[in-house]
Design an enzyme around this catalytic site. Sequence first.
Site, PDB file in Angstrom:
ATOM      1  N   LYS A 132      -4.615-108.641 -31.001  1.00 37.74           N
ATOM      2  CA  LYS A 132      -5.087-107.489 -31.064  1.00 37.74           C
ATOM      3  C   LYS A 132      -3.980-106.794 -30.356  1.00 37.74           C
ATOM      4  CE  LYS A 132      -8.443-103.673 -30.223  1.00 37.74           C
ATOM      5  NZ  LYS A 132      -9.923-103.532 -30.079  1.00 37.74           N
TER       6      LYS A 132
ATOM      7  N   ARG B 226     -10.145 -93.535 -32.781  1.00 40.47           N
ATOM      8  CA  ARG B 226     -10.281 -93.496 -30.984  1.00 40.47           C
ATOM      9  C   ARG B 226     -11.035 -91.362 -31.497  1.00 40.47           C
ATOM     10  NH1 ARG B 226      -4.609 -95.908 -28.423  1.00 40.47           N
ATOM     11  NH2 ARG B 226      -5.604 -97.946 -28.806  1.00 40.47           N
TER      12      ARG B 226
ATOM     13  N   LYS C 247      -2.433 -98.855 -23.732  1.00 38.88           N
ATOM     14  CA  LYS C 247      -3.605-100.016 -23.760  1.00 38.88           C
ATOM     15  C   LYS C 247      -2.143-102.006 -23.789  1.00 38.88           C
ATOM     16  CE  LYS C 247      -7.503 -98.839 -25.998  1.00 38.88           C
ATOM     17  NZ  LYS C 247      -8.921 -98.993 -26.249  1.00 38.88           N
TER      18      LYS C 247
ATOM     19  N   GLU D 102      -2.694-116.608 -27.767  1.00 41.48           N
ATOM     20  CA  GLU D 102      -3.770-116.530 -27.449  1.00 41.48           C
ATOM     21  C   GLU D 102      -5.215-116.776 -28.745  1.00 41.48           C
ATOM     22  OE1 GLU D 102      -5.112-113.545 -25.951  1.00 41.48           O
ATOM     23  OE2 GLU D 102      -3.494-112.993 -25.094  1.00 41.48           O
TER      24      GLU D 102
ATOM     25  N   LYS E  27      -5.531-108.345 -35.791  1.00 41.21           N
ATOM     26  CA  LYS E  27      -5.678-106.481 -35.915  1.00 41.21           C
ATOM     27  C   LYS E  27      -5.069-105.757 -35.243  1.00 41.21           C
ATOM     28  CE  LYS E  27      -8.765-103.179 -33.699  1.00 41.21           C
ATOM     29  NZ  LYS E  27      -9.809-103.135 -33.173  1.00 41.21           N
TER      30      LYS E  27
ATOM     31  N   SER F 103      -8.861 -98.246 -38.855  1.00 35.13           N
ATOM     32  CA  SER F 103      -9.033 -96.960 -39.467  1.00 35.13           C
ATOM     33  C   SER F 103      -7.486 -96.348 -39.947  1.00 35.13           C
ATOM     34  CB  SER F 103      -9.660 -96.068 -37.750  1.00 35.13           C
ATOM     35  OG  SER F 103      -8.447 -95.814 -36.710  1.00 35.13           O
TER      36      SER F 103
ATOM     37  N   TYR G  83     -13.222 -99.596 -43.895  1.00 37.92           N
ATOM     38  CA  TYR G  83     -13.744 -99.527 -44.426  1.00 37.92           C
ATOM     39  C   TYR G  83     -13.472 -99.117 -45.531  1.00 37.92           C
ATOM     40  CZ  TYR G  83     -13.286 -98.469 -39.088  1.00 37.92           C
ATOM     41  OH  TYR G  83     -12.832 -99.385 -37.960  1.00 37.92           O
TER      42      TYR G  83
END
Length: 332
Positions: free
Chosen positions: A201, A211, A225, A241, A256, A282, A321
Amino acid sequence: MSFAPYPQFRARRMRRDDFSRRMQRESVLTTNDLMQGLFVCEGDGVRDAINGMPGMFRTSIDLLLQDAQTCVALGIPAIALFPSIPAAQKLPGGDEAWNAEGLIPRAIKALKASFPQLGVMTDVALDPYTSHGQDGLLTDAGYVLNDETIEALVKQALAQARAGSDMVGPSDMMDGRIGRIRAALDQEGFIHTRIVAYSAKYASAFYGPYREAVGSAAGLGKANKLQYYLDPTNSDEALREAEADIAEGADMLMVKPGLPYLDVLQRMKEKFRRPTAVYQVSGEYAMIKAAAEKGWLDEEKAMMESLTAFKRAGADCIVTYFAMDAARVLKR
Ligand code: PBG
């Protein structure tokens, strides 16, 4: 291998007609590949449009069930659920995340009672629940604590599993969370609860509309982040990872965002040959929608092309989506 060039080889021969284009098609998108992202909120009869995600809504559980029914009717295997909780419930410690009577547990129970065959994935991360919008517990100096956060994530994952979640999706990027969540699930007998690890991610700009949708943008402010999400310049790091997540018991890996990280998706699938998901986030959805609204892109074609690109790169599952829209197109 000898290769007879032009004029013996004419690539356009096979591309000339529909039948031969179909015959040499390599990647095929099907409805089985899709997971619909959905946002849930409190209330009754609420269908609240999300800024930056035209066609997407925060819906109360009663209306969420209607969308779930549509997914079932279209043959979509699963949905990914995200909560938009009232600002008043957001605390620095994100405690609402493991409230057994919280929004997500109630939504899971309602979904599984009505549509037991529809897979439900729930997000494991604290950001929709923290007043500061970070995915974990924050020190005064602004550091997101790893091991303390894992303890909170374990409580959250257990609350979701107890409510009947089929798949928990840790999207927080803490070190070691997959193993701890697996151990806690197994200890309570949830041996069938799958872990979809957001292995790679990235600290991406493409999460903006999400968000807004879950209301974490305000708390986050100008913070980022970068301390825990991956650096967009890296892909070896993504493989490390994934390796760790596999060793800790992940059932599925995820990359992602999607389109900006197709190379990472391809490398991850090639290297590990594990069930691998990609998340068309998004901002990717927003770009296609916005350009289509302006008349600059053909929405349906851009949507289908982007989803097919994920298949070409090796995705087994696409969280998007657009799942319902794409399933309708595939049904024609
Ligand atoms: C955080 C989380 C994010 C998304 C889902 N869960 C990223 C973030 O806000 O930092 C993004 C999804 C999207 O953009 O569609 N745990």
